[in-house]
Design a protein around this motif. Structure first.
Motif, short mmCIF file in Angstrom:
data_model
loop_
_atom_site.label_atom_id
_atom_site.label_comp_id
_atom_site.label_asym_id
_atom_site.label_seq_id
_atom_site.Cartn_x
_atom_site.Cartn_y
_atom_site.Cartn_z
N PRO A 13 0.74 -1.27 0.14
CA PRO A 13 0.12 -0.12 0.01
C PRO A 13 0.81 1.23 0.21
N VAL A 14 0.37 2.28 -0.99
CA VAL A 14 1.02 3.52 -0.73
C VAL A 14 0.19 4.37 -0.14
N LEU A 15 0.50 5.44 0.65
CA LEU A 15 -0.17 6.31 1.29
C LEU A 15 0.29 7.56 0.79
N PHE A 16 -0.39 8.54 -0.03
CA PHE A 16 -0.04 9.80 -0.43
C PHE A 16 -0.64 10.92 0.30
N ASN A 17 0.15 11.68 0.95
CA ASN A 17 -0.27 12.91 1.50
C ASN A 17 -0.21 14.12 0.39
N PHE A 18 -1.31 14.83 0.12
CA PHE A 18 -1.35 16.16 -0.55
C PHE A 18 -1.29 17.21 0.62
N PHE A 19 -0.36 17.90 0.23
CA PHE A 19 -0.04 18.93 1.35
C PHE A 19 0.41 20.57 0.56
N THR A 20 0.30 21.47 1.49
CA THR A 20 1.01 22.72 0.82
C THR A 20 2.15 23.15 2.30
N ASN A 21 3.20 23.85 1.88
CA ASN A 21 3.91 24.16 3.13
C ASN A 21 3.58 25.33 3.96
N TRP A 22 2.62 26.12 3.35
CA TRP A 22 1.96 27.32 4.22
C TRP A 22 0.71 27.04 5.04
N ASN A 23 0.28 25.51 4.85
CA ASN A 23 -1.15 25.34 5.76
C ASN A 23 -0.66 24.49 7.01
N GLU A 24 -1.09 25.09 8.15
CA GLU A 24 -0.78 24.49 9.34
C GLU A 24 -1.17 22.99 9.72
N ASP A 25 -2.14 22.80 9.05
CA ASP A 25 -2.91 21.31 9.18
C ASP A 25 -1.78 20.43 8.54
N THR A 26 -1.42 20.92 7.50
CA THR A 26 -0.62 19.90 6.57
C THR A 26 1.08 19.81 7.31
N VAL A 27 1.51 20.98 7.98
CA VAL A 27 2.57 21.00 8.44
C VAL A 27 2.63 20.16 9.80
N ALA A 28 1.64 20.19 10.60
CA ALA A 28 1.30 19.31 11.96
C ALA A 28 1.34 17.83 11.55
N MET A 29 0.90 17.54 10.20
CA MET A 29 0.80 16.13 9.76
C MET A 29 2.23 15.45 9.80
N ASN A 30 3.19 16.25 9.76
CA ASN A 30 4.61 15.74 9.35
C ASN A 30 4.95 14.66 10.58
N ALA A 31 4.78 14.93 11.73
CA ALA A 31 4.99 14.09 12.75
C ALA A 31 4.25 12.71 12.58
N VAL A 32 3.21 12.76 12.64
CA VAL A 32 2.02 11.61 12.32
C VAL A 32 2.66 10.77 10.92
N LEU A 33 3.02 11.46 9.90
CA LEU A 33 3.45 10.37 8.82
C LEU A 33 4.82 10.02 8.97
N ARG A 34 5.68 10.62 9.82
CA ARG A 34 6.93 10.00 10.31
C ARG A 34 6.62 8.78 11.18
N ASN A 35 5.62 8.84 12.06
CA ASN A 35 4.96 7.41 13.01
C ASN A 35 4.51 6.57 12.17
N VAL A 46 5.25 5.98 2.39
CA VAL A 46 4.49 7.15 2.99
C VAL A 46 5.14 8.24 1.84
N ILE A 47 4.45 8.79 0.89
CA ILE A 47 4.75 9.78 0.07
C ILE A 47 4.00 11.10 0.14
N LYS A 48 4.78 12.38 0.27
CA LYS A 48 4.28 13.60 0.29
C LYS A 48 4.21 14.13 -1.20
N ILE A 49 3.23 15.10 -1.29
CA ILE A 49 2.98 15.56 -2.64
C ILE A 49 2.55 16.97 -2.42
#
Length: 98
Positions: A13-35, A46-49
């Motif tokens: 399975p491949v989890l894609f995280n679609f994000f932007t660097n200026w959005n607080e919610d997406t920045v907060a997800m970095n730790a979750v994605l590392r976990n 796990v792939i960030k786009i």
């Protein structure tokens, strides 16, 4: 987008995280994605786009809000959810596909 086609065709399975660097919610997800990545190791990817750098792909997938998470396996979309997610939810979704 040919690289995307290769990524979604993976056997795991491949989890894609679609994000932007200026959005607080997406920045907060970095730790979750590392976990999530640490918990699953080589059993999932796990792939960030960044939607701003990948506008064509984001439009093709109709990404309207960030963060948006999509799980693919074997070239098929298996799960999609927008908004903040916790690591347990993401891990659970990925483990169901193994």
């Amino acid at each position: 987008m040919s690289k995307f086609g290769e990524l979604i065709s993976a056997n795991v399975p491949v989890l894609f995280n679609f994000f932007t660097n200026w959005n607080e919610d997406t920045v907060a997800m970095n730790a979750v994605l590392r976990n999530v990545a640490a918990a699953l190791g080589d059993k999932a990817k796990v792939i960030k786009i960044d939607v701003e750098k990948n506008q064509e792909l984001s439009e093709a997938l109709r990404i309207k809000g960030v963060p948006t998470f999509i799980i693919y396996q074997g070239g098929e979309m298996k799960w999609r959810q927008s908004g903040v997610q916790d690591d347990n939810t993401l891990i659970h979704q990925l483990k169901q596909l193994r």
